[in-house]
Write a protein that holds these residues in place. Structure first.
Motif, PDB file in Angstrom:
ATOM      1  N   PHE A 103       0.813  -1.225   0.000  1.00 22.70           N
ATOM      2  CA  PHE A 103       0.000   0.000   0.000  1.00 22.70           C
ATOM      3  C   PHE A 103       0.843   1.271   0.000  1.00 22.70           C
ATOM      4  O   PHE A 103       0.307   2.378   0.104  1.00 22.70           O
ATOM      5  CB  PHE A 103      -0.946   0.006   1.201  1.00 22.70           C
ATOM      6  N   GLY A 104       2.166   1.132  -0.120  1.00 23.68           N
ATOM      7  CA  GLY A 104       3.034   2.291  -0.297  1.00 23.68           C
ATOM      8  C   GLY A 104       3.352   3.067   0.968  1.00 23.68           C
ATOM      9  O   GLY A 104       3.400   4.303   0.931  1.00 23.68           O
ATOM     10  N   TYR A 105       3.595   2.375   2.070  1.00 24.58           N
ATOM     11  CA  TYR A 105       3.944   3.040   3.323  1.00 24.58           C
ATOM     12  C   TYR A 105       5.341   2.628   3.777  1.00 24.58           C
ATOM     13  O   TYR A 105       5.878   1.601   3.364  1.00 24.58           O
ATOM     14  CB  TYR A 105       2.941   2.681   4.428  1.00 24.58           C
ATOM     15  N   ARG A 106       5.895   3.422   4.681  1.00 24.58           N
ATOM     16  CA  ARG A 106       7.154   3.096   5.342  1.00 24.58           C
ATOM     17  C   ARG A 106       7.035   3.474   6.815  1.00 24.58           C
ATOM     18  O   ARG A 106       6.181   4.284   7.202  1.00 24.58           O
ATOM     19  CB  ARG A 106       8.323   3.864   4.710  1.00 24.58           C
ATOM     20  N   MET A 107       7.919   2.902   7.649  1.00 28.32           N
ATOM     21  CA  MET A 107       7.929   3.236   9.063  1.00 28.32           C
ATOM     22  C   MET A 107       8.536   4.614   9.276  1.00 28.32           C
ATOM     23  O   MET A 107       9.452   5.020   8.574  1.00 28.32           O
ATOM     24  CB  MET A 107       8.749   2.206   9.852  1.00 28.32           C
ATOM     25  N   ARG A 108       8.005   5.330  10.249  1.00 26.02           N
ATOM     26  CA  ARG A 108       8.635   6.585  10.667  1.00 26.02           C
ATOM     27  C   ARG A 108       9.936   6.247  11.402  1.00 26.02           C
ATOM     28  O   ARG A 108       9.976   5.350  12.235  1.00 26.02           O
ATOM     29  CB  ARG A 108       7.727   7.362  11.622  1.00 26.02           C
ATOM     30  N   THR A 109      11.003   6.968  11.068  1.00 21.79           N
ATOM     31  CA  THR A 109      12.259   6.746  11.775  1.00 21.79           C
ATOM     32  C   THR A 109      12.143   7.275  13.213  1.00 21.79           C
ATOM     33  O   THR A 109      11.454   8.273  13.446  1.00 21.79           O
ATOM     34  CB  THR A 109      13.406   7.489  11.058  1.00 21.79           C
TER      35      THR A 109
ATOM     36  N   VAL B 161       9.163  -2.110  12.078  1.00 21.25           N
ATOM     37  CA  VAL B 161       7.916  -2.865  11.984  1.00 21.25           C
ATOM     38  C   VAL B 161       7.781  -3.817  13.166  1.00 21.25           C
ATOM     39  O   VAL B 161       6.661  -4.138  13.598  1.00 21.25           O
ATOM     40  CB  VAL B 161       7.842  -3.610  10.631  1.00 21.25           C
ATOM     41  N   ASP B 162       8.901  -4.262  13.742  1.00 22.26           N
ATOM     42  CA  ASP B 162       8.836  -5.098  14.943  1.00 22.26           C
ATOM     43  C   ASP B 162       8.254  -4.316  16.117  1.00 22.26           C
ATOM     44  O   ASP B 162       7.500  -4.876  16.932  1.00 22.26           O
ATOM     45  CB  ASP B 162      10.227  -5.614  15.315  1.00 22.26           C
ATOM     46  N   ASP B 163       8.595  -3.018  16.213  1.00 19.86           N
ATOM     47  CA  ASP B 163       8.012  -2.182  17.267  1.00 19.86           C
ATOM     48  C   ASP B 163       6.493  -2.119  17.116  1.00 19.86           C
ATOM     49  O   ASP B 163       5.745  -2.235  18.093  1.00 19.86           O
ATOM     50  CB  ASP B 163       8.587  -0.754  17.201  1.00 19.86           C
ATOM     51  N   PHE B 164       6.049  -1.929  15.886  1.00 14.76           N
ATOM     52  CA  PHE B 164       4.614  -1.860  15.613  1.00 14.76           C
ATOM     53  C   PHE B 164       3.931  -3.178  15.981  1.00 14.76           C
ATOM     54  O   PHE B 164       2.860  -3.198  16.603  1.00 14.76           O
ATOM     55  CB  PHE B 164       4.402  -1.538  14.129  1.00 14.76           C
ATOM     56  N   ALA B 165       4.566  -4.294  15.620  1.00 12.00           N
ATOM     57  CA  ALA B 165       3.998  -5.612  15.936  1.00 12.00           C
ATOM     58  C   ALA B 165       3.928  -5.833  17.443  1.00 12.00           C
ATOM     59  O   ALA B 165       2.965  -6.421  17.949  1.00 12.00           O
ATOM     60  CB  ALA B 165       4.827  -6.713  15.273  1.00 12.00           C
ATOM     61  N   GLU B 166       4.937  -5.377  18.179  1.00 11.30           N
ATOM     62  CA  GLU B 166       4.940  -5.527  19.636  1.00 11.30           C
ATOM     63  C   GLU B 166       3.791  -4.744  20.271  1.00 11.30           C
ATOM     64  O   GLU B 166       3.090  -5.257  21.162  1.00 11.30           O
ATOM     65  CB  GLU B 166       6.274  -5.043  20.217  1.00 11.30           C
ATOM     66  N   VAL B 167       3.575  -3.522  19.828  1.00 10.66           N
ATOM     67  CA  VAL B 167       2.496  -2.707  20.382  1.00 10.66           C
ATOM     68  C   VAL B 167       1.140  -3.328  20.082  1.00 10.66           C
ATOM     69  O   VAL B 167       0.269  -3.416  20.958  1.00 10.66           O
ATOM     70  CB  VAL B 167       2.570  -1.266  19.827  1.00 10.66           C
ATOM     71  N   LEU B 168       0.947  -3.779  18.845  1.00  7.34           N
ATOM     72  CA  LEU B 168      -0.340  -4.380  18.487  1.00  7.34           C
ATOM     73  C   LEU B 168      -0.576  -5.690  19.216  1.00  7.34           C
ATOM     74  O   LEU B 168      -1.720  -6.023  19.553  1.00  7.34           O
ATOM     75  CB  LEU B 168      -0.435  -4.568  16.979  1.00  7.34           C
TER      76      LEU B 168
END
Length: 245
Positions: free
Chosen positions: A161-167, A171-178
């Motif tokens: 979908f054309g996104y990137r993580m904010r520095t 993506v592991d941080d995002f997965a941990e929070v979710l």
């Protein structure tokens, strides 16, 4: 007929204990699975068990570990199926979070659902993982496997979908929070609490459509964790009255 080995007997008794846990759910706990009942169900004598475990506590420890390790499918299987036809990141978030909430609520709505009982019972046992070092290790391994699987799925979705993580986030941080958020809502479902849902209308200050509270929380996190690779996409989304998801 070949003689049953100690490993065969161990597996048989653990499988029988798991069946009882799946039937009774998290509220039973491993301490309520009596070894005598398990032996009776499989037609074995006490001696068969005590050649493997010194006492019932050791059996309970191994039963808890087996429950935490039990999976009927890959961690992302249900979510991947739910988002297969998603046309936007909003669609992905709505469908994925709806699937998670539905699975957690099945623990109460459909007592015969093995998958919902397995997830909720394993989650309940993981909250008590401090009881045995071996259970902590199994719990940590299950968590790491789930986070890795979801991180890979999120990375693929972001690329598609054309996104990137904010520095400097990953993506592991995002997965941990979710994972933490999703497990928290699963605990609420196990308590019998109804998950709030909302019908967001055009012109409201949130993305329109039907959303669960979990979904809205994930969307807010998505806004904080990643951005479109193409800055013009963000400008177009903002110009249309919608924040980029």
């Amino acid at each position: 007929m070949a003689r049953r080995t100690a490993d065969d007997t161990r597996r048989l008794l653990l499988d029988a204990g798991l069946q009882l846990l799946l039937e009774r759910g998290a509220s039973a706990g491993v301490q309520h699975i009596r070894l005598q009942e398990v032996l009776r169900n499989v037609g074995l004598t006490t001696g068969a068990a005590y050649r493997i475990w010194a006492d019932q506590t050791e059996y309970h420890r191994d039963l808890a570990i087996a429950m935490v390790r039990l999976r009927f499918a890959s961690p992302t299987a249900n979510v991947a199926a739910a988002i297969a036809d998603a046309a936007s990141m909003d669609d992905v978030i709505r469908a994925a979070t709806r699937e998670h909430v539905s699975n957690a609520e099945l623990f109460h709505l459909e007592p015969e659902s093995r998958a919902s009982h397995a997830f909720t019972t394993a989650l309940a046992l993981r909250t008590a993982a401090g009881a045995w070092p071996e259970l902590r290790e199994a719990s940590a391994q299950r968590h790491a496997e789930s986070v890795a699987a979801y991180a890979a799925m999120y990375a693929e979705l972001m690329e598609g979908f054309g996104y990137r993580m904010r520095t400097p986030l990953t993506v592991d941080d995002f997965a941990e929070v979710l994972a933490a958020l999703g497990e928290g809502f699963a605990v609420r479902a196990a308590e019998g609490l109804i998950h709030p849902t909302y019908e967001i209308a055009e012109g409201d200050e949130l993305a329109p459509g039907q959303w669960s509270l979990f979904g809205l929380a994930v969307r807010a996190l998505a806004d904080s964790f990643f951005v479109p690779k193409d800055p013009s996409a963000a400008e177009a989304a903002t110009g249309s009255g919608q924040e980029p998801s």
